[in-house]
Design a protein around this motif. Structure first.
Motif, PDB file in Angstrom:
ATOM      1  N   ASP A 130       0.838  -1.202   0.000  1.00 57.48           N
ATOM      2  CA  ASP A 130       0.000   0.000   0.000  1.00 57.48           C
ATOM      3  C   ASP A 130       0.874   1.253   0.000  1.00 57.48           C
ATOM      4  OD1 ASP A 130       0.997  -0.168   2.531  1.00 57.48           O
ATOM      5  OD2 ASP A 130      -0.917  -0.147   3.573  1.00 57.48           O
ATOM      6  N   ASP A 131       2.201   1.066  -0.168  1.00 54.32           N
ATOM      7  CA  ASP A 131       3.108   2.200  -0.324  1.00 54.32           C
ATOM      8  C   ASP A 131       3.095   2.660  -1.773  1.00 54.32           C
ATOM      9  OD1 ASP A 131       3.843   2.145   2.352  1.00 54.32           O
ATOM     10  OD2 ASP A 131       5.420   0.669   1.998  1.00 54.32           O
ATOM     11  N   SER A 132       3.805   3.736  -2.033  1.00 50.66           N
ATOM     12  CA  SER A 132       3.899   4.284  -3.383  1.00 50.66           C
ATOM     13  C   SER A 132       4.442   3.249  -4.365  1.00 50.66           C
ATOM     14  CB  SER A 132       4.805   5.514  -3.377  1.00 50.66           C
ATOM     15  OG  SER A 132       5.175   5.878  -4.688  1.00 50.66           O
ATOM     16  N   LEU A 133       3.907   3.254  -5.606  1.00 50.86           N
ATOM     17  CA  LEU A 133       4.419   2.370  -6.645  1.00 50.86           C
ATOM     18  C   LEU A 133       5.692   2.914  -7.279  1.00 50.86           C
ATOM     19  CD1 LEU A 133       1.136   1.308  -8.469  1.00 50.86           C
ATOM     20  CD2 LEU A 133       2.235   0.295  -6.487  1.00 50.86           C
ATOM     21  N   ILE A 134       6.019   4.175  -6.983  1.00 53.24           N
ATOM     22  CA  ILE A 134       7.167   4.820  -7.599  1.00 53.24           C
ATOM     23  C   ILE A 134       8.400   4.729  -6.707  1.00 53.24           C
ATOM     24  CG2 ILE A 134       7.969   6.952  -8.708  1.00 53.24           C
ATOM     25  CD1 ILE A 134       5.443   5.621  -9.910  1.00 53.24           C
ATOM     26  N   THR A 135       8.191   4.718  -5.396  1.00 54.25           N
ATOM     27  CA  THR A 135       9.313   4.700  -4.458  1.00 54.25           C
ATOM     28  C   THR A 135       9.216   3.485  -3.551  1.00 54.25           C
ATOM     29  OG1 THR A 135       8.138   6.007  -2.793  1.00 54.25           O
ATOM     30  CG2 THR A 135       9.385   7.219  -4.459  1.00 54.25           C
ATOM     31  N   THR A 136      10.336   3.133  -2.936  1.00 58.03           N
ATOM     32  CA  THR A 136      10.392   1.960  -2.056  1.00 58.03           C
ATOM     33  C   THR A 136       9.967   2.279  -0.630  1.00 58.03           C
ATOM     34  OG1 THR A 136      12.714   2.405  -1.541  1.00 58.03           O
ATOM     35  CG2 THR A 136      12.252   0.957  -3.403  1.00 58.03           C
ATOM     36  N   GLY A 137       9.790   3.569  -0.335  1.00 60.05           N
ATOM     37  CA  GLY A 137       9.418   3.956   1.021  1.00 60.05           C
ATOM     38  C   GLY A 137      10.598   4.273   1.905  1.00 60.05           C
ATOM     39  N   LYS A 179      14.552   8.160  -1.612  1.00 59.97           N
ATOM     40  CA  LYS A 179      13.368   8.727  -2.256  1.00 59.97           C
ATOM     41  C   LYS A 179      13.740   9.684  -3.385  1.00 59.97           C
ATOM     42  CE  LYS A 179       9.116  11.280  -1.285  1.00 59.97           C
ATOM     43  NZ  LYS A 179       8.281  11.933  -0.241  1.00 59.97           N
ATOM     44  N   THR A 180      14.744  10.517  -3.157  1.00 60.23           N
ATOM     45  CA  THR A 180      15.125  11.516  -4.158  1.00 60.23           C
ATOM     46  C   THR A 180      15.540  10.861  -5.470  1.00 60.23           C
ATOM     47  OG1 THR A 180      15.829  13.092  -2.471  1.00 60.23           O
ATOM     48  CG2 THR A 180      16.706  13.401  -4.688  1.00 60.23           C
ATOM     49  N   VAL A 181      16.454   9.900  -5.404  1.00 67.29           N
ATOM     50  CA  VAL A 181      16.944   9.267  -6.618  1.00 67.29           C
ATOM     51  C   VAL A 181      15.843   8.441  -7.279  1.00 67.29           C
ATOM     52  CG1 VAL A 181      17.847   7.191  -5.490  1.00 67.29           C
ATOM     53  CG2 VAL A 181      18.862   7.979  -7.627  1.00 67.29           C
ATOM     54  N   GLU A 182      14.949   7.838  -6.490  1.00 69.33           N
ATOM     55  CA  GLU A 182      13.858   7.041  -7.062  1.00 69.33           C
ATOM     56  C   GLU A 182      12.878   7.920  -7.827  1.00 69.33           C
ATOM     57  OE1 GLU A 182      13.897   3.516  -3.653  1.00 69.33           O
ATOM     58  OE2 GLU A 182      12.456   5.157  -3.542  1.00 69.33           O
ATOM     59  N   LEU A 183      12.557   9.082  -7.276  1.00 67.83           N
ATOM     60  CA  LEU A 183      11.647   9.990  -7.975  1.00 67.83           C
ATOM     61  C   LEU A 183      12.311  10.576  -9.220  1.00 67.83           C
ATOM     62  CD1 LEU A 183       9.954  11.828  -4.970  1.00 67.83           C
ATOM     63  CD2 LEU A 183       8.926  10.177  -6.509  1.00 67.83           C
ATOM     64  N   ASN A 184      13.573  10.969  -9.098  1.00 63.97           N
ATOM     65  CA  ASN A 184      14.286  11.478 -10.269  1.00 63.97           C
ATOM     66  C   ASN A 184      14.361  10.413 -11.361  1.00 63.97           C
ATOM     67  OD1 ASN A 184      14.723  14.027  -9.248  1.00 63.97           O
ATOM     68  ND2 ASN A 184      16.741  13.551  -8.413  1.00 63.97           N
ATOM     69  N   LEU A 185      14.551   9.156 -10.957  1.00 67.08           N
ATOM     70  CA  LEU A 185      14.603   8.067 -11.925  1.00 67.08           C
ATOM     71  C   LEU A 185      13.274   7.936 -12.661  1.00 67.08           C
ATOM     72  CD1 LEU A 185      15.939   5.467 -13.108  1.00 67.08           C
ATOM     73  CD2 LEU A 185      14.849   4.243 -11.216  1.00 67.08           C
ATOM     74  N   PHE A 186      12.162   7.970 -11.908  1.00 70.39           N
ATOM     75  CA  PHE A 186      10.849   7.814 -12.533  1.00 70.39           C
ATOM     76  C   PHE A 186      10.591   8.938 -13.527  1.00 70.39           C
ATOM     77  CE2 PHE A 186       6.268   8.864 -12.509  1.00 70.39           C
ATOM     78  CZ  PHE A 186       5.811   7.730 -13.152  1.00 70.39           C
TER      79      PHE A 186
END
Length: 621
Positions: free
Chosen positions: A168-175, A180-187
Motif C-alpha cells: 500500500d506504499d507508493s508504486l514509484i518509491t520503495t518507502g 526517495k530523491t533518486v527514485e523519484l528522479n529516476l521515474f
C-alpha cells in the motif's frame, strides 16, 4: 538494427552437466501456474539472480545437484540472442553470444561481475537494452550529486514479488527516505527520457496551477482556498479526536473463538444425543419393569393357590375313615364298592399328588426369585441412568451457558473490534489525505504573492519539460484506464477519466479513491496494471524499459489462505477478465506466476505444474 529498446526472455534453464530442466517463455502473456512447492517462486528468484541480484535463490531438495542456471535473452535493440550463465553462490556471470542450444564446452564467453566498480552485468544488460549506462541520475535534493543508472532501477518497474504486489506504499518509491530523491528522479527520467529534478517538476506544476487560478479567479480563488483550508482543519481536528493508535489485530483471536464455538457446539450435540439415548434406555427399562411386576403378581397368585391346596390336603389327610352310610361297614372294603357312584370313583394317590404340588411350588419360587433379581437389576440400572442423565444435563447446561454467555459475546465483541479497526484505518487514511490536501492549499496560498517573481531564464525549457511530463503521465493514466475498463474493474466507468497520478503521494488515484485504501487483492491488480501500462507506454514512446514484466501471484495474493476481510478478496470473474485483458497484448512480454486456478481457454503460453506424478509436469524440477 531494431530501434526498440529492451530485452525479451526466451528460456530459463538449470543444469547439473548431465541433465537440464527448462521452461520456454514467449512474447505475449505467459502463465506458469500450479500448487505451492512446485518451483514457481524458485524460477522467479533464479531469473532475478541471473539478472544480477546477489540474493541466492532458495534451496529446494530437487535442485541440490543442479548448480548452473542459464537465461536465454533476445536483445530487441540489436535483434540478437545471447545467454547468461551463473553458477549458484558465485558473483560472476558468463555471457554467451548465442542461444542456449548452441553452447558447447569450448564456446567462448565474456565474464562480468555482479558487484564492484568495473565490468558489471548491469552495464552489459543496459547496453543490450539500448539504454545508455552513463545516464546520470541526481541523488541529492540540493547538492549536485549523481550516479549512473543501473539495471536494478529498471527491474524495480519490471519484477515484483508476491509480497511486493500487495503493497500500500507508493508504486514509484520503495518507502526508504534516503533513496526517495533518486527514485523519484529516476521515474521522471524514465517517463520523459530527459534528466530533470522531480522538485523542479512539482514547483513548475504548482506555479502552473497558481497562474491558472490567478488568471481565472483572481482574488476570489484565494478566498476559496482559505475557506477550504479552514474546512480541512476543522475536519482534521474532528478526525484526530476520534483517531485511535490501537494497531492490534484481532483476526487470530476471532479465528480461535470461532473454532472454539464450533468445538463446543459439537460437544453440545454429542451430549444431547447421549442424553436422548439414556432416556430411551430408561423408558425401555420402565416398560420391562411394568411387565415383570405384572408377571410377579401372577407368580404370587399361583403360589398362593398351591399353598392353599397343600394346606387343604394336609387337613383332609388327618380325618378318620367313616363307615359306609349304606351298610355301616368300613369303606375300604371291596364289598362296599357297589355302594359308591362308579363315575365318581377315582384311585388317587395323595402322596404323589402333594409331591407334584410341592415341585410346582419350588419351580414358581425359583422363577419368582430370578424375576425379583431382574427387577432389582433394572431398577439399579435406571438409578444409574438417572444419575448419568443428571450429570450429562448439567454438562449440557454448562457447555450451552459457556457458548451463549462467554464465547458468542466474545466473538461479537471481536467482530465489533475488527469493524472498529477497519473504521480507524479509514480514518487514518483520511487524515493523511487531508494533511496532504491542507499542505497543498497552504502551499498555494504561500506562493500566491510570488508567482510573477518565480520566472527565470530557464522558464521556457522548464515549461517544455513540465509539459512533456504532464503529457506522458496523462498517456500512462489513459493506458491504465483502458485496461481497467476492459477488465470491468469496480467503480471504473466509461466516459470518465478514472485514473490520475497524485504527484504528492507519488501514486495513483482510481475514480477518486487512493490506491492505498483498496483491499490487498485489488491493490495487486492495480499494481499489475501499472507495470504492464508502464511497459506499453515506454514501448509506444520508445522510452527506456527492460522490455518485460514478471509478476509473482497477482491474483492469489500473499496469505490469502489466511483470514482475509471479504472486501479484500477479488471475485473470480474479475480474475478471469484480468487474464483475458492481458492476453490481448501479443507484442508485450508478461510473465505471471500463479497458484492453481481455472485458466481461460485463450491463446496464451500456459505452463502447468500439477504436483501429481501421474499427470502432466509435476513441477519445474
Amino acid at each position: 538494427m531494431d530501434s526498440k529498446l529492451g530485452l525479451r526472455l526466451n528460456k530459463f534453464v538449470v543444469s547439473n552437466n548431465k541433465e537440464t530442466r527448462e521452461i520456454e517463455l514467449k512474447n505475449g502473456l505467459n502463465i506458469i501456474y500450479g500448487p505451492t512447492d512446485t518451483g514457481k517462486t524458485y524460477i522467479y528468484q533464479c531469473i532475478k539472480y541471473l539478472l544480477g541480484s546477489n540474493t541466492l535463490p532458495k534451496k529446494i531438495p530437487e535442485n541440490s545437484d543442479f548448480h548452473d542456471a542459464y537465461l536465454e535473452i533476445k536483445s530487441l535493440y540489436y535483434n540478437s540472442i545471447f545467454t547468461l550463465k551463473r553458477t549458484f553462490s558465485k558473483n560472476k556471470i558468463s555471457i554467451y553470444d548465442c542461444p542456449f542450444s548452441e553452447i558447447e564446452k569450448d564456446t567462448e564467453s565474456i565474464t562480468v561481475n555482479t558487484r564492484g566498480s568495473k565490468n558489471l552485468i548491469s552495464t552489459k544488460l543496459l547496453e543490450f537494452s539500448g539504454i545508455n549506462p552513463d545516464t546520470k541520475i541526481k541523488t541529492h535534493i540540493r547538492e549536485n550529486k549523481y550516479r549512473n543508472i543501473a539495471i536494478r532501477d529498471l527491474l524495480y518497474f519490471s519484477l515484483v514479488t508476491e509480497m511486493g504486489i500487495i503493497t500500500d506504499d507508493s508504486l514509484i518509491t520503495t518507502g526508504q527516505y534516503t533513496s526517495k530523491t533518486v527514485e523519484l528522479n529516476l521515474f521522471y527520467y524514465l517517463i520523459s527520457a530527459q534528466h530533470t529534478s522531480y522538485l523542479t517538476y512539482l514547483s513548475d506544476q504548482k506555479s502552473s496551477k497558481k497562474k491558472k487560478q490567478v488568471q481565472n479567479k483572481v482574488e476570489a480563488s484565494n478566498i476559496l482556498i482559505t475557506e477550504l483550508i479552514d474546512e480541512t482543519k476543522r475536519e482534521l481536528l474532528t478526525l484526530e479526536k476520534i483517531k485511535s493508535n490501537n494497531e492490534v489485530s484481532y483476526s487470530e483471536e476471532l479465528l480461535f473463538v470461532t473454532s472454539e464455538i464450533e468445538e463446543q457446539s459439537s460437544k453440545l450435540k454429542s451430549t444431547f444425543e447421549n442424553i436422548e439415548k439414556l432416556k430411551t434406555r430408561k423408558m425401555m427399562n420402565r416398560e420391562l419393569l411394568k411387565r415383570f411386576k405384572l408377571l410377579t403378581e401372577q407368580f404370587n397368585s399361583d403360589l398362593q393357590r398351591l399353598e392353599f391346596i397343600l394346606e387343604g390336603g394336609e387337613i383332609i389327610s388327618k380325618l378318620a375313615i367313616e363307615n359306609c352310610p349304606t351298610c355301616g361297614g368300613k369303606l375300604v372294603s371291596d364289598r362296599h364298592s357297589r355302594h359308591r357312584d362308579p363315575e365318581s370313583i377315582q384311585d388317587i394317590n395323595s402322596e404323589v399328588l402333594f409331591a407334584s404340588y410341592n415341585a410346582e411350588k419350588k419351580k414358581i419360587l425359583l422363577n419368582l426369585n430370578d424375576l425379583t433379581m431382574t427387577i432389582n437389576n433394572l431398577e439399579n440400572e435406571n438409578h444409574i441412568i438417572n444419575h448419568d442423565i443428571s450429570m450429562l444435563e448439567k454438562r449440557y447446561h454448562d457447555i450451552k451457558e459457556r457458548i451463549d454467555e462467554e464465547l458468542k459475546p466474545t466473538r461479537t465483541s471481536l467482530e465489533n473490534k475488527i469493524n472498529r479497526a477497519v473504521d480507524e484505518k479509514l480514518i487514518k487514511e483520511k487524515i493523511g489525505y487531508l494533511k496532504q490536501k491542507l499542505y497543498r492549499f497552504q502551499l498555494e496560498v504561500s506562493d500566491s504573492n510570488q508567482i510573477e517573481n518565480n520566472k527565470s531564464a530557464n522558464q521556457s525549457s522548464s515549461n517544455n519539460i513540465k509539459y512533456l511530463i504532464d503529457n506522458h503521465l496523462d498517456q500512462l493514466c489513459k493506458i491504465m484506464n483502458s485496461y481497467l475498463l476492459d477488465m470491468s474493474f469496480p467503480d471504473v466507468k466509461h466516459g470518465n477519466e478514472n485514473v490520475e497520478f497524485d504527484s504528492t503521494a507519488n501514486d495513483f488515484i482510481i475514480n477518486g479513491k487512493a490506491r492505498s485504501v483498496y483491499g490487498k487483492g485489488y491493490r495487486a491488480i492495480i499494481y499489475s496494471v501499472f507495470l504492464v501500462s508502464f511497459m506499453k507506454f515506454c514501448r509506444d514512446n520508445n522510452l527506456p524499459h527492460i522490455g518485460f514484466v514478471v509478476i509473482d501471484s497477482p491474483l492469489t495474493t500473499y496469505q490469502e489462505k489466511e483470514n482475509e476481510l471479504p472486501e479484500e478478496k477479488v471475485p473470480e470473474d474479475l480474475k478471469e477478465r484480468f487474464i483475458n485483458t492481458l492476453s490481448n497484448e501479443k507484442n508485450l512480454q508478461i510473465i505471471i506466476f500463479e497458484n492453481k486456478f481455472q485458466i481461460p481457454t485463450i491463446d496464451i503460453n500456459c505452463i502447468e505444474f500439477t504436483r501429481d506424478r501421474n499427470r502432466g509436469r509435476y513441477g519445474f524440477m
